[in-house]
Design an enzyme around this catalytic site. Structure first.
Site, mmCIF file in Angstrom:
data_model
loop_
_atom_site.group_PDB
_atom_site.id
_atom_site.type_symbol
_atom_site.label_atom_id
_atom_site.label_comp_id
_atom_site.label_asym_id
_atom_site.label_seq_id
_atom_site.Cartn_x
_atom_site.Cartn_y
_atom_site.Cartn_z
ATOM 1 N N HIS A 113 -2.479 -70.040 -3.723
ATOM 2 C CA HIS A 113 -1.795 -69.344 -4.822
ATOM 3 C C HIS A 113 -0.483 -68.751 -4.341
ATOM 4 O O HIS A 113 -0.280 -68.533 -3.139
ATOM 5 C CB HIS A 113 -2.697 -68.267 -5.426
ATOM 6 C CG HIS A 113 -2.994 -67.120 -4.513
ATOM 7 N ND1 HIS A 113 -2.079 -66.130 -4.213
ATOM 8 C CD2 HIS A 113 -4.122 -66.801 -3.835
ATOM 9 C CE1 HIS A 113 -2.629 -65.257 -3.402
ATOM 10 N NE2 HIS A 113 -3.862 -65.650 -3.135
ATOM 11 N N GLU A 172 -12.290 -65.437 -4.860
ATOM 12 C CA GLU A 172 -12.208 -65.089 -3.443
ATOM 13 C C GLU A 172 -13.473 -64.367 -2.999
ATOM 14 O O GLU A 172 -14.278 -63.908 -3.804
ATOM 15 C CB GLU A 172 -10.959 -64.227 -3.212
ATOM 16 C CG GLU A 172 -10.777 -63.642 -1.844
ATOM 17 C CD GLU A 172 -10.760 -64.644 -0.720
ATOM 18 O OE1 GLU A 172 -11.810 -65.246 -0.424
ATOM 19 O OE2 GLU A 172 -9.715 -64.830 -0.097
#
Length: 155
Positions: free
Chosen positions: A13, A84
């Site tokens: 990202h 995550e």
């Protein structure tokens, strides 16, 4: 499907405020910074013309927005298993801050107090690998962050 496995691309990202400060970002849903948005657009430019049988993205905005800005959101599947690592008590801390409290800490061995253990995150990674293995063609993943993605590479 034969014995051939798909080629899997893992897209990091774009930057967030905590990327710049070095803070561990687990489930905190931070937006991309302006340079993070530029990173995402550049990723799309680098991958332009590539075709993927499936695209999976974390629902966390740093990954989801990167997927969008890079041009792969259309048809992407949001996958909760791509969030995550839950850092629990260590969420928002830097490695230096954690090591002052526990000098021998290693995420991949110890997990995070109040968060996920290596076994728990491993089970999530295994589920992602299983989904990817069932795809006939190349796959693009947008996980929420790199520590989770490193487990996928090991799988």
């Amino acid at each position: 499907m034969g014995d051939a496995l798909p080629v899997v691309y893992i897209a990091r990202h774009g930057n967030t405020a905590w990327t710049h400060s070095g803070q561990h970002t687990g489930l905190t849903d931070l937006p991309l910074t302006s340079d993070g948005e530029r990173n995402a657009v550049r990723l799309g430019e680098r991958l332009k013309g590539m075709k993927f049988a499936k695209v999976f993205t974390s629902p966390l905005q740093r990954a989801f927005r990167t997927c969008e800005l890079s041009g792969f959101l259309s048809g992407a599947i949001t996958d909760r298993d791509l969030v995550e690592w839950d850092y629990g008590k260590y969420e928002g801390l830097t490695s230096a801050e954690i090591h002052r409290e526990r000098s021998d800490w290693d995420l991949f061995r110890d997990g995070a107090p109040g968060g996920e253990s290596p076994d728990q995150i491993g089970r999530r990674a295994d589920r992602v690998v299983e989904r990817v293995r069932s795809v006939a063609g190349d796959v693009l993943l947008f996980p929420a962050d790199i520590s989770f993605a490193s487990l996928l590479r090991a799988g």
